[in-house]
Design an enzyme around this catalytic site. Structure first.
Site, PDB file in Angstrom:
ATOM      1  N   GLY A 155       0.837  -1.196   0.000  1.00 21.15           N
ATOM      2  CA  GLY A 155       0.000   0.000   0.000  1.00 21.15           C
ATOM      3  C   GLY A 155       0.872   1.246   0.000  1.00 21.15           C
ATOM      4  N   GLY A 187       2.434   2.953   2.383  1.00 22.13           N
ATOM      5  CA  GLY A 187       3.673   2.903   3.169  1.00 22.13           C
ATOM      6  C   GLY A 187       4.773   2.166   2.425  1.00 22.13           C
ATOM      7  N   THR A 208      -4.518  -2.956  -0.718  1.00 21.83           N
ATOM      8  CA  THR A 208      -4.969  -2.375   0.555  1.00 21.83           C
ATOM      9  C   THR A 208      -6.479  -2.530   0.673  1.00 21.83           C
ATOM     10  OG1 THR A 208      -5.507  -0.295   1.692  1.00 21.83           O
ATOM     11  CG2 THR A 208      -4.746  -0.062  -0.546  1.00 21.83           C
ATOM     12  N   ASP A 218      -8.195  -0.723   2.390  1.00 23.56           N
ATOM     13  CA  ASP A 218      -8.737   0.639   2.528  1.00 23.56           C
ATOM     14  C   ASP A 218      -8.996   1.283   1.164  1.00 23.56           C
ATOM     15  OD1 ASP A 218      -8.117   0.143   5.183  1.00 23.56           O
ATOM     16  OD2 ASP A 218      -6.226   1.245   5.093  1.00 23.56           O
ATOM     17  N   MET A 221     -12.885  -1.107   9.196  1.00 22.52           N
ATOM     18  CA  MET A 221     -11.570  -0.481   9.012  1.00 22.52           C
ATOM     19  C   MET A 221     -11.620   0.554   7.879  1.00 22.52           C
ATOM     20  SD  MET A 221      -8.786  -3.495   9.508  1.00 22.52           S
ATOM     21  CE  MET A 221      -8.112  -3.826  11.129  1.00 22.52           C
ATOM     22  N   GLY A 222     -10.460   0.999   7.454  1.00 24.40           N
ATOM     23  CA  GLY A 222     -10.398   1.968   6.354  1.00 24.40           C
ATOM     24  C   GLY A 222      -9.503   3.166   6.627  1.00 24.40           C
ATOM     25  N   ARG A 258     -25.986  -1.896  20.250  1.00 22.18           N
ATOM     26  CA  ARG A 258     -24.810  -2.765  20.455  1.00 22.18           C
ATOM     27  C   ARG A 258     -23.757  -2.478  19.399  1.00 22.18           C
ATOM     28  NH1 ARG A 258     -26.471  -7.123  23.757  1.00 22.18           N
ATOM     29  NH2 ARG A 258     -27.898  -6.115  25.194  1.00 22.18           N
ATOM     30  N   GLN A 314     -11.578  -8.589   8.335  1.00 21.90           N
ATOM     31  CA  GLN A 314     -11.635  -8.024   6.972  1.00 21.90           C
ATOM     32  C   GLN A 314     -10.338  -8.229   6.221  1.00 21.90           C
ATOM     33  OE1 GLN A 314     -13.746  -3.832   7.709  1.00 21.90           O
ATOM     34  NE2 GLN A 314     -12.736  -4.660   9.487  1.00 21.90           N
ATOM     35  N   ARG A 315      -9.240  -8.246   6.937  1.00 27.81           N
ATOM     36  CA  ARG A 315      -7.932  -8.359   6.288  1.00 27.81           C
ATOM     37  C   ARG A 315      -7.532  -9.799   6.017  1.00 27.81           C
ATOM     38  NH1 ARG A 315      -3.856  -4.433   9.012  1.00 27.81           N
ATOM     39  NH2 ARG A 315      -2.705  -6.345   9.361  1.00 27.81           N
TER      40      ARG A 315
HETATM   41  O1  F6P Z   1      -4.389  -0.249   6.153  1.00 26.89           O
HETATM   42  C1  F6P Z   1      -5.056  -1.423   6.411  1.00 26.89           C
HETATM   43  C2  F6P Z   1      -5.507  -1.463   7.829  1.00 26.89           C
HETATM   44  O2  F6P Z   1      -6.152  -2.701   8.010  1.00 26.89           O
HETATM   45  C3  F6P Z   1      -6.402  -0.297   8.254  1.00 26.89           C
HETATM   46  O3  F6P Z   1      -7.707  -0.400   7.762  1.00 26.89           O
HETATM   47  C4  F6P Z   1      -6.269  -0.362   9.751  1.00 26.89           C
HETATM   48  O4  F6P Z   1      -6.505   0.872  10.377  1.00 26.89           O
HETATM   49  C5  F6P Z   1      -4.842  -0.763   9.911  1.00 26.89           C
HETATM   50  O5  F6P Z   1      -4.443  -1.422   8.742  1.00 26.89           O
HETATM   51  C6  F6P Z   1      -4.587  -1.671  11.093  1.00 26.89           C
HETATM   52  O6  F6P Z   1      -3.252  -1.937  11.146  1.00 26.89           O
HETATM   53  P1  F6P Z   1      -2.599  -2.908  12.211  1.00 26.89           P
HETATM   54  O7  F6P Z   1      -2.958  -4.294  11.853  1.00 26.89           O
HETATM   55  O8  F6P Z   1      -1.152  -2.645  12.077  1.00 26.89           O
HETATM   56  O9  F6P Z   1      -3.170  -2.504  13.523  1.00 26.89           O
END
Ligand code: F6P
Length: 378
Positions: A117, A119, A140, A142, A184-185, A293, A301-302
């Protein structure tokens, strides 16, 4: 390692930043294309660039047999690296880049495929300046890499979040509750908005549109009144049918701004977003006097297995990246969209993140649908 110096030279590849669904699919397609198309070998670098920043290169040779069945799995067989960059500290940067050069000369790859992504591609920009032939592939969940319309992992993450929202709609209706789903995002609302439209939730709060809690309360009161009226008309149970809101982790409340977006510090000193969903659920429960709630979706999600769309995108970009490298074309991040492939030169990669524009067609769709955005009447 045996005879790496094939006619076409090996290709090195690494997966940097946080993982995203589809990384393994890129690795597999790269190994297939390099092996079958160019009779070359692939060196899988461990943990992003770290495997090349190390004193002695940390990697493994990837064979077709070793990657044949990995494309349907989430994560990355090479490991990722998202905890800061050694290139930010001048002293560390000098040592890391010196190791990189030494390792590079020893392994003598034809080029490096960098899956990452903003970074990772930002670090790649610094490394490309050393004359290392590189092609970047955007990933990514996001979808916030500037210049790239769709990154690997986004489609799957949307699907995961939309499915979670759909489940919440069922239970929210069963118990006449308000359900908040925090997704996330980072500071972009693509994931929240797309998941919201895919699932059909009542509202979506995105970072690009700071929301008013007062407005949210007004919108929800209106919604509850309509639900109440309709259920009486239909001879059903009067009252709340259930409301679901998707809240992006970077969403900002106009009231109580100091608390939002919320951040937490991890054991390693990393700042992570999270907590705005809790604030929204708590406030709305208090103001409306209903059960609310919070569900925080987080890394589910990842880590999901990539869907078909992400597998195809990963495969497509991998093949195109390898063909470019063997044609001696490099120094860019490769993207694709309705207009076909696009190459963003590393010189043009910035630290800026892509964000939702007020004119984003899907934002307009959401407004047209009467989705609650916390900004007043649509
Ligand atoms: O950039 C992807 C992401 O999953 C973001 O949506 C989230 O804020 C961040 O990474 C979380 O990162 P880490 O797993 O390092 O906490």
């Amino acid at each position: 390692m045996k005879n790496r110096k094939t006619k076409n030279g090996p290709i090195a590849i690494c997966t940097g930043g946080g993982d995203a669904p589809g990384l393994n699919a890129v690795l597999r397609a790269v190994v297939y294309r390099v092996g079958l198309g160019y009779q070359g070998q692939v060196l899988g670098i461990y943990n992003g660039f770290n495997g090349l920043f190390a004193k002695s290169a940390e990697y493994e040779e990837l064979s077709i047999a070793s990657v044949a069945a990995i494309h349907t799995y989430g994560g990355t067989i090479l490991g990722a690296a998202s905890q800061g960059s050694p290139l930010r500290d001048p002293k560390e940067a000098t040592a890391s880049l010196a190791n990189f050069k030494k390792n590079w000369e020893k392994l003598a790859p034809k080029g490096l495929v960098v899956i990452g992504g903003d970074g990772t591609q930002g670090m790649a920009r610094q490394i490309a300046a050393l004359g290392i032939p590189m092609v970047g592939i955007p990933k990514t969940i996001d979808n916030d890499l500037l210049g790239s319309e769709v990154a690997i992992g986004f489609s799957t993450a949307v699907e995961v979040a939309a499915n979670a929202a759909k489940s919440l709609m069922h239970t929210a209706a069963a118990h006449q509750r308000l359900m908040v789903l925090e997704v996330m995002g980072r500071t972009s609302g693509f994931l929240a908005l797309h998941a919201g439209l895919a699932s059909g939730v009542d509202g979506v709060l995105v970072p690009e549109i700071p929301f008013s809690m007062d407005q949210l309360e007004r919108d929800l009161r209106k919604k509850l009144k309509i639900q109440d009226r309709d259920s009486i008309k239909l001879g059903g149970r009067a009252g709340l049918q259930g409301v679901v809101l998707i809240v992006a982790e970077g969403a900002i409340a106009l009231e109580g701004k100091k608390d939002s977006p919320r951040t937490k510090l991890t054991a390693s000193g990393q700042t992570v977003l999270g907590g705005i969903g809790d604030f929204v659920a708590g406030e709305l429960s208090r103001r409306l006097g209903i059960e609310a709630r919070l569900n925080t979706l987080g890394h589910v999600q990842r880590g999901a297995d990539p869907n078909g769309t992400d597998r195809i995108l990963a495969t497509q970009l991998a093949v195109e990246a390898i063909d470019a490298l063997y044609r001696n074309q490099h120094g860019f991040v490769l993207t694709t969209g309705p207009q076909g492939y696009k190459r963003i030169p590393y010189g043009e990669i910035t630290d800026l993140r892509r964000r939702l524009e007020p004119t984003d067609p899907l934002l307009i769709t959401a407004q047209g649908l009467g989705m609650i955005l916390g900004t007043g009447p649509n």
